[in-house]
Design a protein around this motif. Structure first.
Motif: not given
Ligand code: AMP
Ligand code: TRP
Length: 329
Positions: A20-23, A188-189, A198-201, A204-208
Motif C-alpha cells: 500500500g505504501n509502495y503503490l 486494502m487489506g 496498514s503497517k499496524s494491522a 498474518k495475511n493482512h499486508a504484503i
C-alpha cells in the motif's frame, strides 16, 4: 526556463513498509523524480506519537531510508533526509499550533482512528500530529505533496493554516496542492478488503511487505479474501477481488478491459497466481538492492546527511520569516 515545481512527501519508520505504501506513495515519488525538484523525508518524529522501542526506531529509520533508495529514490535527483535532523520542523509546528483552532484539529479522522487503536496512549503529540505534518510541508515552499488518499484531510488542514497565516501576518507560505494518483491511492487489506492495508494491522495475511519472500507472497495472495462469485470483473461492490484487480492494474500497466478479457472466465486461482507472479517480479530487484545497500550503512548515512544539508537553508529561511512576521525575536 521556469524552475521545476517542488515536491515534498514523508513516510513513517514504523512497522514494515508494505505494498500500500509502495503503490499509494513511493512508486509515484520514484516515477515523478525527473519532472520535479524532490524532497523526501523519513518522519521519525511523527513515529513517536505511537509508543516505539528506541533502539528499534533508530534502526527502522535507517532501514526505511535504505528501502526508499532500493525502491528507486535517486539521491542525485532527490533530497532524502531524516525529520529529526532539522529542528525547524517542531519549531514551526509550534507557531502553526497557535494558529490552528481546536475545532479544526478535532475533526481529523486519523487521530480518531489511531486513538481507538491505542486507547492507553492518547497523547498530545498524536492529537497534534497534523501540525507537525503541516510544518514539514510549509517549511520547504512546496508545490505538490504526493500521498495516498488517507492523507487528504491533513493536507487540507495544511493549506488552511498556511492561508490563514498569510492573511493574518503577511505572505510567508506557498499553498501546497495534494497529488493523489487514483490508481493505488488506497490499497486494502488482503484479509479484510474493507480496511486499508496498514503497517499496524496484526492479521498474518493482512499486508504484503516489500521484504516478503516469494512463497510468502504467493500464500498471502492465495488466502486473500474474495467472494463466492467467480467472475473476474472490476466491481467496487465486490471489494476483495476489486482490490486484487486494482493491484494487478497498477503493476501490469494494462487497462481494465484487457485485464477482464484475459481473466474473466479463468477463475480466482489462475488470476491469483498471475497476480502473485507480477508482485514477486516487481519486488525481486527491490529486495536485491535493499540487501546490497543494507551492507553499507555508512553510505546510507552519508546520503541522509547530504539530503539534510541540501534542504536546511530552505527550512531556515521559511522559519525565520514566520518567526519575524509573528513577532518573535
Ligand atoms: P504511512 O505508512 O502512514 O507512513 O504512510 C506513508 C504513505 O503511504 C502515505 O502517503 C500514505 O498515504 C500511503 N499509504 C499508506 N497506506 C496506504 C494504503 N493502504 N494504500 C495506499 N497508500 C497508502
Ligand atoms: N502523515 C503521513 C502518513 O502517515 C506522513 C507524513 C508526515 C507526511 N509528514 C508528511 C506525508 C508531509 C506528506 C508530507 O502517511
Amino acid at each position: 526556463m521556469c524552475a521545476k515545481k517542488v515536491v515534498f512527501s514523508g513516510i513513517q519508520p514504523t512497522g514494515n513498509i508494505h505494498l500500500g505504501n509502495y503503490l499509494g506513495a513511493v512508486k509515484n515519488w520514484v516515477d515523478m523524480q525527473d519532472a520535479y525538484d524532490n524532497i523526501f523525508c523519513v518522519v521519525n518524529s511523527h513515529a513517536i506519537t505511537i509508543k516505539q522501542d528506541p533502539k528499534e526506531l533508530m534502526q527502522k529509520t535507517i532501514d526505511l531510508a535504505c528501502m526508499l533508495i532500493a525502491c528507486g529514490i535517486d539521491p542525485m535527483k532527490s533530497s532524502l533526509f531524516i525529520q529529526s535532523e532539522i529542528d525547524y520542523h517542531p519549531a514551526l509546528a509550534w507557531i502553526l499550533d497557535c494558529n490552528i483552532f481546536m475545532g479544526d484539529m478535532t475533526r481529523m479522522t486519523q487521530f480518531k482512528d489511531k486513538s481507538k487503536k491505542n486507547p492507553k496512549n492518547i497523547n498530545v503529540g498524536l492529537f497534534n500530529y497534523p501540525a507537525l505534518m503541516a510544518a514539514d510541508i510549509l517549511l520547504y515552499q512546496v508545490d505538490l505533496v504526493p500521498v495516498g488518499s488517507d492523507q487528504k484531510q491533513h493536507i487540507e488542514l495544511t493549506r488552511n493554516v498556511a492561508m490563514k497565516f498569510n492573511r493574518d501576518f503577511g505572505e510567508c507560505f506557498k499553498i501546497p496542492e495534494p497529488l493523489i494518483i487514483k490508481e493505488g491511492a488506497r490499497v486494502m487489506g488482503l484479509d479484510d478488503p474493507l480496511i486499508k492495508m496498514s503497517k499496524s494491522a496484526t492479521g498474518k495475511n493482512h499486508a504484503i511487505f516489500l521484504l516478503d519472500e516469494p512463497d510468502v507472497i504467493l500464500t498471502k495472495i492465495k488466502k486473500a479474501t474474495t467472494d463466492s462469485n467467480s467472475s473476474i470483473v472490476f466491481d467496487e461492490n465486490r471489494p476483495g477481488i476489486y482490490n486484487l484487480l486494482c493491484i494487478y492494474e497498477v503493476l501490469s500497466g494494462k487497462d481494465r478491459t484487457s485485464i477482464e478479457d484475459e481473466f474473466s472466465t479463468k477463475g480466482y486461482g489462475v488470476f491469483k497466481n498471475a497476480l502473485a507472479d507480477i508482485v514477486i517480479d516487481r519486488l525481486k530487484p527491490i529486495q536485491e538492492r535493499y540487501r546490497q545497500l543494507k551492507s553499507d550503512e555508512k553510505y546510507i548515512k552519508e546520503i541522509l546527511q547530504n539530503g539534510a544539508n541540501a534542504v536546511l537553508p530552505r527550512a531556515r529561511d521559511t522559519y525565520n520569516k514566520a518567526k519575524d512576521l509573528i513577532g518573535l525575536l
